[in-house]
Design a protein around this motif. Structure first.
Motif, PDB file in Angstrom:
ATOM      1  N   GLY A  29       0.812  -1.214   0.000  1.00  0.00           N
ATOM      2  CA  GLY A  29       0.000   0.000   0.000  1.00  0.00           C
ATOM      3  C   GLY A  29       0.842   1.258   0.000  1.00  0.00           C
ATOM      4  O   GLY A  29       0.449   2.279  -0.571  1.00  0.00           O
ATOM      5  N   GLN A  30       2.014   1.211   0.637  1.00  0.00           N
ATOM      6  CA  GLN A  30       2.876   2.389   0.693  1.00  0.00           C
ATOM      7  C   GLN A  30       3.403   2.764  -0.691  1.00  0.00           C
ATOM      8  O   GLN A  30       3.448   3.947  -1.047  1.00  0.00           O
ATOM      9  N   CYS A  31       3.804   1.796  -1.471  1.00  0.00           N
ATOM     10  CA  CYS A  31       4.306   2.061  -2.820  1.00  0.00           C
ATOM     11  C   CYS A  31       3.164   2.212  -3.815  1.00  0.00           C
ATOM     12  O   CYS A  31       3.221   3.027  -4.739  1.00  0.00           O
ATOM     13  N   LEU A  32       2.105   1.461  -3.601  1.00  0.00           N
ATOM     14  CA  LEU A  32       0.940   1.501  -4.483  1.00  0.00           C
ATOM     15  C   LEU A  32       0.311   2.892  -4.531  1.00  0.00           C
ATOM     16  O   LEU A  32      -0.332   3.265  -5.522  1.00  0.00           O
ATOM     17  N   ALA A  33       0.525   3.688  -3.478  1.00  0.00           N
ATOM     18  CA  ALA A  33      -0.033   5.039  -3.417  1.00  0.00           C
ATOM     19  C   ALA A  33       0.452   5.913  -4.576  1.00  0.00           C
ATOM     20  O   ALA A  33      -0.175   6.931  -4.898  1.00  0.00           O
ATOM     21  N   ALA A  34       1.545   5.538  -5.209  1.00  0.00           N
ATOM     22  CA  ALA A  34       2.079   6.325  -6.326  1.00  0.00           C
ATOM     23  C   ALA A  34       1.087   6.413  -7.474  1.00  0.00           C
ATOM     24  O   ALA A  34       1.003   7.440  -8.159  1.00  0.00           O
ATOM     25  N   LEU A  35       0.321   5.350  -7.696  1.00  0.00           N
ATOM     26  CA  LEU A  35      -0.611   5.349  -8.829  1.00  0.00           C
ATOM     27  C   LEU A  35      -1.684   6.418  -8.677  1.00  0.00           C
ATOM     28  O   LEU A  35      -2.126   7.008  -9.669  1.00  0.00           O
ATOM     29  N   ASP A  36      -2.121   6.686  -7.459  1.00  0.00           N
ATOM     30  CA  ASP A  36      -3.136   7.720  -7.239  1.00  0.00           C
ATOM     31  C   ASP A  36      -2.591   9.118  -7.497  1.00  0.00           C
ATOM     32  O   ASP A  36      -3.350  10.044  -7.808  1.00  0.00           O
ATOM     33  N   LEU A  37      -1.277   9.277  -7.351  1.00  0.00           N
ATOM     34  CA  LEU A  37      -0.668  10.583  -7.587  1.00  0.00           C
ATOM     35  C   LEU A  37      -0.483  10.872  -9.070  1.00  0.00           C
ATOM     36  O   LEU A  37      -0.342  12.036  -9.470  1.00  0.00           O
ATOM     37  N   LEU A  38      -0.480   9.832  -9.887  1.00  0.00           N
ATOM     38  CA  LEU A  38      -0.256   9.984 -11.324  1.00  0.00           C
ATOM     39  C   LEU A  38      -1.564  10.310 -12.030  1.00  0.00           C
ATOM     40  O   LEU A  38      -2.077   9.546 -12.857  1.00  0.00           O
ATOM     41  N   THR A  39      -2.110  11.459 -11.732  1.00  0.00           N
ATOM     42  CA  THR A  39      -3.421  11.860 -12.258  1.00  0.00           C
ATOM     43  C   THR A  39      -3.396  12.136 -13.756  1.00  0.00           C
ATOM     44  O   THR A  39      -4.440  12.071 -14.415  1.00  0.00           O
ATOM     45  N   GLY A  40      -2.244  12.458 -14.303  1.00  0.00           N
ATOM     46  CA  GLY A  40      -2.151  12.746 -15.726  1.00  0.00           C
ATOM     47  C   GLY A  40      -1.773  11.556 -16.572  1.00  0.00           C
ATOM     48  O   GLY A  40      -1.652  11.670 -17.796  1.00  0.00           O
TER      49      GLY A  40
END
Length: 470
Positions: A356-367
């Protein structure tokens, strides 16, 4: 503790123990002793040999030890070349003259968390068969003169930016553990500043993009300790023996003490067994114990500003997780990444960077379109296993190579069989599960070795324990 005397005291203790080990080994090995056979002399020799080797390793940088590469029945020499040289780290290339150049170009971003980049030796070897491999090789802060200035998380990010620019857009980045959030920031920096220099893909393996996504002992401790306590208990100045005299650092040996204290009984048993093996003639130069501990005991100092800024900005303030990270006063917007494919790899039993800690990156990649996002949760894998253990070799590496091929300019030209093939059960998963902490034993080298790639705040346990004792 910010005094040279305390740093030199640790070096004095280390040096004294190395000398005691050498003395015991010499006495126990003397021909005169053999005139009166006594098992205690063999134990003295064995204790001295193990002790001398262990304490000597603490101030040595391990060799990569990758001299040749075999392919199609031929041995090729491996040349480690420095592509970019900087005061705090170099970009290395593992060149293999005489073999056909591989289409895949991989930049392996090594962690700066107390151990050398050689921690990724097995990862490098596994990728060399199918890729042209480049690695970030960070320097020991004790050897860097103060005239070279500071080095914090922003400088680290800019180093990665320079390395990516040097390699060009046909690069695929693989970041392991600690550098994951800063690699994400570096690519976002390029997305706005120099889009043509962005890599084609990023594979982010077990890193703390959002430390609060799934709590571990690391994140729990990070919330409780204050920065003032951390600075007073953990930071020292390099002593007169090294080129970096006077530089504030988080000492590698202080960090090693925290590593050892986490599994003190396990390490004690491992050394007792090794002494017995040496005394009975069953040990060898490159046996399992020496192979592991030669790397585990070799630690490097981190600059104080890098260590403290990592704790403050990545763990406490969560600047990457909240997309508020800045470099030289300039905001870095992760949403600006629109073309770089991103794959997340996590281990189900990772107790350092929990699922979950690393997976959070996908939510930040909004573009970034969903078609360029991927994730994989490796069942039963711990922290070390997802980048250098059995899970990496058998499951994750083939997935990473397939992901690289799918996001290469000429997929047909780069497509090569990824070995070994995936079993039907090795499907990608994104479900976040609770952390399971497995018992650590030296006989199972993967779980124990996972502690050598710890993210930075884990190392603060030693100062905390020391303070409690006082």
């Amino acid at each position: 503790m910010k005094y040279m005397a305390s740093y030199d005291m640790m070096e004095t203790v280390r040096n004294t123990n190395e000398w005691l080990g050498a003395t015991a080994r010499a006495i126990g090995s003397s021909p005169a002793v053999a005139m009166w056979p006594n098992p205690s002399m063999e134990m003295l020799r064995a204790w001295g040999e193990v002790t001398e080797r262990s304490f000597a390793r603490m101030v040595m940088k391990p060799d990569w030890g990758i001299w040749t590469f075999s392919e199609d029945g031929r041995d090729h020499l491996v040349q480690i070349q420095t592509v970019v040289s900087k005061p705090f780290g170099d970009l290395l290339y593992f060149a293999i003259p005489g073999r056909k150049t591989r289409k895949r170009r991989v930049l392996l971003v090594a962690p700066m968390s107390g151990h050398y980049a050689t921690l990724l030796r097995k990862t490098v070897i596994s990728l060399m068969a199918d890729c042209e491999v480049y690695v970030t090789d960070w320097h020991n802060a004790r050897d860097i003169p103060m005239s070279e200035g500071k080095f914090d998380v922003e400088d680290y990010t800019l180093y990665l930016v320079d390395f990516m620019r040097e390699l060009g857009p046909d690069t695929h980045v693989v970041a392991v553990c600690q550098p994951v959030p800063l690699t994400l920031a570096a690519v976002a920096y390029l997305a706005e500043d120099d889009p043509s220099a962005q890599p084609r893909s990023m594979t982010l393996i077990g890193g703390p993009v959002d430390p609060e996504a799934n709590h571990t002992d690391v994140t729990d401790f990070g919330r409780t300790v204050t920065m003032g306590q951390l600075e007073q208990s953990a930071i020292q100045r390099v002593g007169f023996k090294y080129a970096g005299v006077g530089r504030k650092v988080y000492p590698g040996m202080l960090q090693l003490a925290s590593f050892i204290s986490m599994n003190n009984e396990t390490h004690s048993d491992a050394f007792k067994n090794q002494i017995a093996a040496v005394a009975s003639g069953e040990a060898s130069e490159h046996d399992k114990h020496n192979t592991f501990y030669d790397e585990y005991l070799s630690v490097m100092d981190m600059t104080a500003e890098f260590y403290l800024s990592t704790v403050q900005r990545i763990f406490k303030d969560r600047e990457i997780a909240t997309n508020s990270f800045t470099v030289d006063g300039r905001a870095v917007d992760i949403g600006k990444i629109t073309t770089v494919a991103v794959k997340i790899v996590e281990g189900e039993n990772d107790d350092i960077s929990a699922p979950g800690q690393c997976l959070a990156a996908l939510d930040l990649l909004t573009g970034l379109p969903d078609s360029k996002k991927a994730s994989h949760l490796e069942p039963g894998a711990g922290h070390y296993g997802i980048f250098a253990g059995k899970s990496w070799r058998e499951n994750i590496r083939p997935l990473v190579l397939d992901f690289i091929d799918a996001n290469s300019e000429d997929e047909a030209a780069t497509k090569e069989p990824a070995k070994p093939a995936l079993a039907p059960a090795d499907v990608e998963k994104t479900t976040v599960k609770p952390v399971k902490t497995a018992a650590v034993t030296p006989e199972k080298s993967e779980p124990l070795a996972s502690k050598t790639a710890d993210v930075v705040p884990l190392d603060t346990k030693a100062p905390k324990k020391a303070a409690a004792k006082k």
